[in-house]
Design an enzyme around this catalytic site. Structure first.
Site, PDB file in Angstrom:
ATOM      1  N   LYS A  80      33.408  92.191  66.441  1.00  0.00           N
ATOM      2  CA  LYS A  80      33.257  94.252  66.435  1.00  0.00           C
ATOM      3  C   LYS A  80      32.904  94.505  67.706  1.00  0.00           C
ATOM      4  O   LYS A  80      34.713  96.159  67.726  1.00  0.00           O
ATOM      5  CB  LYS A  80      31.531  94.686  65.612  1.00  0.00           C
ATOM      6  CG  LYS A  80      31.956  94.529  63.867  1.00  0.00           C
ATOM      7  CD  LYS A  80      32.730  95.123  62.771  1.00  0.00           C
ATOM      8  CE  LYS A  80      34.450  93.747  63.139  1.00  0.00           C
ATOM      9  NZ  LYS A  80      34.698  92.891  62.664  1.00  0.00           N
ATOM     10  N   ARG A 108      48.415  98.472  59.121  1.00  0.00           N
ATOM     11  CA  ARG A 108      49.041  96.964  59.048  1.00  0.00           C
ATOM     12  C   ARG A 108      49.952  96.202  60.194  1.00  0.00           C
ATOM     13  O   ARG A 108      50.515  95.343  60.518  1.00  0.00           O
ATOM     14  CB  ARG A 108      50.174  96.294  57.778  1.00  0.00           C
ATOM     15  CG  ARG A 108      49.358  96.884  56.357  1.00  0.00           C
ATOM     16  CD  ARG A 108      50.239  96.750  55.330  1.00  0.00           C
ATOM     17  NE  ARG A 108      50.888  94.973  55.396  1.00  0.00           N
ATOM     18  CZ  ARG A 108      50.202  94.297  54.473  1.00  0.00           C
ATOM     19  NH1 ARG A 108      49.330  93.847  54.279  1.00  0.00           N
ATOM     20  NH2 ARG A 108      50.517  92.853  54.888  1.00  0.00           N
ATOM     21  N   CYS A 123      52.397  94.588  60.472  1.00  0.00           N
ATOM     22  CA  CYS A 123      54.029  95.416  59.060  1.00  0.00           C
ATOM     23  C   CYS A 123      54.048  95.426  57.920  1.00  0.00           C
ATOM     24  O   CYS A 123      53.731  95.218  57.019  1.00  0.00           O
ATOM     25  CB  CYS A 123      55.503  94.528  59.565  1.00  0.00           C
ATOM     26  SG  CYS A 123      55.188  94.199  61.770  1.00  0.00           S
ATOM     27  N   ASN A 144      58.454  92.103  57.107  1.00  0.00           N
ATOM     28  CA  ASN A 144      57.841  91.548  57.944  1.00  0.00           C
ATOM     29  C   ASN A 144      57.702  90.587  57.736  1.00  0.00           C
ATOM     30  O   ASN A 144      58.279  89.338  56.593  1.00  0.00           O
ATOM     31  CB  ASN A 144      56.847  92.606  56.363  1.00  0.00           C
ATOM     32  CG  ASN A 144      55.057  91.481  56.501  1.00  0.00           C
ATOM     33  OD1 ASN A 144      54.944  91.276  57.857  1.00  0.00           O
ATOM     34  ND2 ASN A 144      54.912  91.826  56.005  1.00  0.00           N
ATOM     35  N   GLY A 145      57.007  89.668  59.053  1.00  0.00           N
ATOM     36  CA  GLY A 145      57.401  88.290  58.864  1.00  0.00           C
ATOM     37  C   GLY A 145      58.046  88.098  60.195  1.00  0.00           C
ATOM     38  O   GLY A 145      58.548  88.390  60.874  1.00  0.00           O
ATOM     39  N   LYS A 157      45.527  95.129  60.138  1.00  0.00           N
ATOM     40  CA  LYS A 157      45.598  93.983  59.853  1.00  0.00           C
ATOM     41  C   LYS A 157      46.381  93.203  59.187  1.00  0.00           C
ATOM     42  O   LYS A 157      47.094  93.732  58.890  1.00  0.00           O
ATOM     43  CB  LYS A 157      44.107  94.801  58.485  1.00  0.00           C
ATOM     44  CG  LYS A 157      43.295  95.594  57.765  1.00  0.00           C
ATOM     45  CD  LYS A 157      42.650  96.074  56.921  1.00  0.00           C
ATOM     46  CE  LYS A 157      41.212  95.093  56.441  1.00  0.00           C
ATOM     47  NZ  LYS A 157      40.543  94.750  57.935  1.00  0.00           N
ATOM     48  N   GLU A 187      37.133  94.143  70.286  1.00  0.00           N
ATOM     49  CA  GLU A 187      37.818  94.872  68.852  1.00  0.00           C
ATOM     50  C   GLU A 187      37.869  95.871  69.149  1.00  0.00           C
ATOM     51  O   GLU A 187      39.521  96.598  69.033  1.00  0.00           O
ATOM     52  CB  GLU A 187      38.375  93.484  67.722  1.00  0.00           C
ATOM     53  CG  GLU A 187      37.400  94.488  66.876  1.00  0.00           C
ATOM     54  CD  GLU A 187      37.693  94.114  65.342  1.00  0.00           C
ATOM     55  OE1 GLU A 187      38.973  92.972  65.509  1.00  0.00           O
ATOM     56  OE2 GLU A 187      36.583  93.736  64.321  1.00  0.00           O
ATOM     57  N   TRP A 189      53.970  96.179  63.445  1.00  0.00           N
ATOM     58  CA  TRP A 189      53.553  95.291  64.301  1.00  0.00           C
ATOM     59  C   TRP A 189      54.210  94.259  64.969  1.00  0.00           C
ATOM     60  O   TRP A 189      55.240  93.411  64.693  1.00  0.00           O
ATOM     61  CB  TRP A 189      52.110  94.719  63.889  1.00  0.00           C
ATOM     62  CG  TRP A 189      51.331  94.045  64.804  1.00  0.00           C
ATOM     63  CD1 TRP A 189      50.140  94.440  65.425  1.00  0.00           C
ATOM     64  CD2 TRP A 189      51.072  92.771  65.156  1.00  0.00           C
ATOM     65  NE1 TRP A 189      49.371  93.954  66.251  1.00  0.00           N
ATOM     66  CE2 TRP A 189      50.314  92.592  66.548  1.00  0.00           C
ATOM     67  CE3 TRP A 189      51.934  91.490  65.167  1.00  0.00           C
ATOM     68  CZ2 TRP A 189      49.548  91.015  66.438  1.00  0.00           C
ATOM     69  CZ3 TRP A 189      52.038  90.477  65.693  1.00  0.00           C
ATOM     70  CH2 TRP A 189      50.452  90.422  66.788  1.00  0.00           C
ATOM     71  N   GLU A 211      30.351  87.407  64.808  1.00  0.00           N
ATOM     72  CA  GLU A 211      30.916  88.607  63.896  1.00  0.00           C
ATOM     73  C   GLU A 211      30.566  90.568  65.552  1.00  0.00           C
ATOM     74  O   GLU A 211      31.391  91.075  64.947  1.00  0.00           O
ATOM     75  CB  GLU A 211      30.459  88.908  63.084  1.00  0.00           C
ATOM     76  CG  GLU A 211      30.188  89.813  62.040  1.00  0.00           C
ATOM     77  CD  GLU A 211      32.610  89.948  62.374  1.00  0.00           C
ATOM     78  OE1 GLU A 211      32.817  88.995  62.777  1.00  0.00           O
ATOM     79  OE2 GLU A 211      32.769  91.485  61.191  1.00  0.00           O
ATOM     80  N   HIS A 220      23.223  77.039  80.161  1.00  0.00           N
ATOM     81  CA  HIS A 220      23.885  75.538  80.619  1.00  0.00           C
ATOM     82  C   HIS A 220      25.406  76.372  80.918  1.00  0.00           C
ATOM     83  O   HIS A 220      26.112  76.211  81.488  1.00  0.00           O
ATOM     84  CB  HIS A 220      24.762  75.228  79.722  1.00  0.00           C
ATOM     85  CG  HIS A 220      23.126  74.574  79.408  1.00  0.00           C
ATOM     86  ND1 HIS A 220      22.502  73.516  79.568  1.00  0.00           N
ATOM     87  CD2 HIS A 220      22.142  75.122  78.178  1.00  0.00           C
ATOM     88  CE1 HIS A 220      21.179  73.122  78.995  1.00  0.00           C
ATOM     89  NE2 HIS A 220      21.281  73.697  77.886  1.00  0.00           N
TER      90      HIS A 220
HETATM   91  C1  F6R Z   1      38.178  91.898  62.528  1.00  0.00           C
HETATM   92  C2  F6R Z   1      38.851  90.943  61.533  1.00  0.00           C
HETATM   93  C3  F6R Z   1      39.614  89.913  61.909  1.00  0.00           C
HETATM   94  C4  F6R Z   1      39.161  89.151  60.399  1.00  0.00           C
HETATM   95  C5  F6R Z   1      40.819  88.058  59.711  1.00  0.00           C
HETATM   96  C6  F6R Z   1      41.025  87.242  58.735  1.00  0.00           C
HETATM   97  O1  F6R Z   1      37.345  92.315  62.606  1.00  0.00           O
HETATM   98  O2  F6R Z   1      38.572  91.636  60.386  1.00  0.00           O
HETATM   99  O3  F6R Z   1      39.211  88.875  62.543  1.00  0.00           O
HETATM  100  O4  F6R Z   1      38.475  88.533  60.047  1.00  0.00           O
HETATM  101  O5  F6R Z   1      41.894  88.569  60.579  1.00  0.00           O
HETATM  102  O6  F6R Z   1      41.541  87.992  57.961  1.00  0.00           O
HETATM  103  P1  F6R Z   1      41.661  88.398  56.171  1.00  0.00           P
HETATM  104  O7  F6R Z   1      40.116  87.805  56.366  1.00  0.00           O
HETATM  105  O8  F6R Z   1      42.336  88.834  55.383  1.00  0.00           O
HETATM  106  O9  F6R Z   1      42.024  86.344  56.595  1.00  0.00           O
END
Ligand code: F6R
Length: 607
Positions: free
Chosen positions: A484, A27, A2, A100-101, A602, A487, A74, A480, A503
């Site tokens: 990527k 966000r 948010c 936000n929260g 994010k 997601e 969000w 990783e 296994h």
């Molecule tokens: C995936 C991604 C997330 C962040 C995770 C931690 O592409 O960006 O998995 O890595 O939410 O976020 P931060 O680094 O901001 O604590």
């Protein structure tokens, strides 16, 4: 998670709020709204993206007024819908709130308010704040806000307007980010800097439960006893262009391309005359020698950077390293000893679980070294020492340059600690520094493979499942790469330690299943070649990633992407690039909104 904005000044608030929210859309983007004070408080909100809100505001002929608050959501409590969108207003329309929260005790509060005649319109936790504020309102916004804070439990960045107060917005934060932008005859509230950067580079950061009284010509910050708090003014060092797409279709592609610079900016200032200097991290050589165990704690991609860190630090510095998901660490009663150190990794510096894990470690008296991208963020401020990743603002929800710079700092910590503890000679350190120096140039070379990777993405964008396999650091890189891909493209993908395949998971391999085999560890290369043979024998289509010169794998894999020859410890920085580009172009082929994947946001500021 948010985004909130607030504006008070001499200009029309609505366009400023909407523009600011657009900059915060990463966000959360399932609904949005604004409330502007004109003759009364006018609220316009809608399910959908900021563009939908903009359209709705335009269709109303704009919303007039020079003071307002806005929100991009969000969803946590209540599905995305017009009625659940923020801002929320008290039943009588007097109080309007953006939040936000999460208000954890909203159910009890709601029941209590309902007994007092309050009727609720939405399913959200936030509406409780608007009604509670109204319930306690005594003509003084600060007094009322303090009463509200005393009753609510959870995390919040809140901005509140009242129809009876035409010249002030009050705000407060706890465990959710909020900053105050400082202008001339106008002031701002925002969850993050890009929202206000067009108007000001000066801002205040807030600590938990510091109350803000925002007026056109003044900003007052008070503690819970109404004592005024003097704040340092922070200054943003980067330009608005850094938070814009700059000709790219998506932020993610721009940020992939920015990695050579981001890594250079993160590594170079910390290397001088063949030695590593970790800023003003206050560890003496004695401290480093005495470290008993390192706990790396993070979420998502930052956690994957931590796994790379485990391999690197254990090998270079011979210190046992445990890597924990913050959401697990915080609740599992972790065993921490006196000479342990916690390394907290977070791009945003605001991730709720990571921040809570930091506080748990601190509570147990453990020293905290954080690796953070956002200067002045909560995690940075609450740590004993901070190493910043100089990646610049990262806007795409899927991290790229944030992750790469975190990995780069893992190398520096490993090398520094290893040298001080006497496990790597000065000569070897300086050789390895020479290799680190070349990483940006090698990444440029890999970015040049963009066209070939685009072709591969075209061929495989219809895959149902993708397995990414590797051993050692390549396994960390696979985790990783897999995140990527899934997601942003929504293709089911799993990372597997290549030795684990037989296994159980190998039963999922069938004709045409795409397997990406990361084979960039010299001592494990032959083993990986054998794993490739095993999946090929079961019908898999294999794209391998190998070091230049290691051509045998080309005889078993269907395609090979070659990365420049670097020390095994540094390969994660290179093999990330083709995997990021592959994920990006697969998502494009599938018509996905790369920067704003479904259900995500994010900076995860709720648990
Ligand atoms: C995936 C991604 C997330 C962040 C995770 C931690 O592409 O960006 O998995 O890595 O939410 O976020 P931060 O680094 O901001 O604590």
């Amino acid at each position: 998670m948010c985004g909130i904005v607030g504006y008070i000044g001499g200009n029309e608030a609505a366009p400023i709020l909407i523009k600011g929210l657009k900059k915060l859309e990463y966000r959360g983007y399932d609904s949005a709204g604004i409330a502007v004070y004109g003759d009364s408080i006018n609220v316009v909100k809608t399910k959908g993206r900021l563009a939908d809100l903009d359209e709705k505001v335009q269709s109303l002929g704009g919303v007039k007024g020079t003071m307002g608050i806005g929100h991009t959501r969000w969803a946590t409590h209540g599905a995305p819908s017009d009625v659940n969108s923020h801002p929320h207003t008290s039943m009588n329309g007097r109080i309007t709130v953006v939040h936000n929260g999460i208000i954890e005790n909203y159910i009890q509060l709601k029941a209590e308010l309902e007994k007092n005649g309050y009727v609720f319109a939405s399913e959200t936790d936030t509406e409780v704040v608007a009604q509670l504020f109204d319930y306690y309102y005594n003509g003084d916004m600060v007094d009322t806000l303090i009463k509200v804070i005393e009753r609510i439990r959870g995390s919040y960045a809140l901005a509140v307007m009242c129809t009876e107060k035409t010249d002030e917005i009050v705000a407060v934060r706890k465990d959710s980010p909020m900053l105050i932008g400082l202008g001339e005859g106008e002031n701002y509230i925002a969850s993050d800097i890009p929202a206000v950067l067009e108007y000001t580079k000066n801002y205040y950061l807030l600590n938990d439960n510091e109350i803000v009284v925002l007026k056109k010509d003044s900003v007052k910050i008070l503690d819970m006893n109404k004592n005024e708090i003097k704040k340092d003014v922070y200054n943003v060092t980067w330009d608005i262009s850094a938070a814009e797409k700059g000709g790219y279709d998506y932020f993610m592609l721009k940020e992939i391309m920015e990695q050579p610079k981001a890594i250079k900016d993160t590594i170079h200032p910390r290397i001088a005359d063949g030695t590593i200097k970790l800023d003003d991290v206050k560890y003496t050589d004695e401290d480093i020698k005495n470290i008993n165990r390192i706990h790396i704690i993070a979420c998502g991609s930052a956690y994957h950077a931590g796994i790379v860190g485990k391999y690197v630090i254990e090998d270079f510095a011979r210190i046992p390293v445990e890597v924990d998901l913050a959401s697990e660490f915080r609740y599992r009663n972790p065993i921490l000893n006196k000479n342990d150190v916690c390394i907290i990794i977070s791009q945003s510096g605001e991730t709720a679980d990571t921040l809570a894990a930091l506080r748990e470690a601190k509570r147990q008296g453990i020293r905290i070294l954080s690796i953070v991208n956002v200067v002045g963020s909560s995690i940075a401020r609450e740590s004993d020492d901070v190493l910043y990743t100089w990646a610049g603002p990262e806007i795409a929800v899927a991290t790229t340059k944030g992750y790469s710079t975190q990995v780069a700092l893992m190398y520096l910590i490993g090398l520094k600690f290893g040298q001080v503890r006497g496990y790597i000679s000065d000569e070897r350190v300086s050789e390895l520094i020479g290799e680190l120096d070349k990483l940006p140039e090698y990444i440029e070379k890999l970015i040049d493979l963009e066209k070939d990777i685009k072709v591969m993405a075209k061929e495989h964008h219809n895959s149902n499942d993708v397995f990414i396999i590797g051993r050692g650091i390549d396994y960390a890189a696979s985790l990783e790469g897999s995140l990527k891909l899934k997601e942003i493209s929504y293709i089911h993908s799993e990372a597997y330690a290549a030795g684990e395949l037989k296994h159980g998971t190998i039963s999922l391999i069938e004709d045409g299943t795409l397997v990406v085999a990361v084979a960039t560890q010299d001592n494990l290369y032959e083993k990986l070649v054998s794993n490739v043979k095993e999946v090929k024998a079961r019908g898999a289509y294999v794209i391998a990633i190998a070091k230049e010169g290691n051509t045998e794998i080309g005889e078993v894999a269907d395609k090979v992407i070659y990365i420049p020859h670097v020390d095994d410890k540094f390969t994660a920085s290179l093999n990330a690039i083709p995997m990021q580009l592959f994920a990006y172009y697969v998502a494009i082929e599938r018509g996905c909104d790369v920067d704003k994947p479904r259900n995500l946001a994010k900076s995860v500021t709720v648990e």
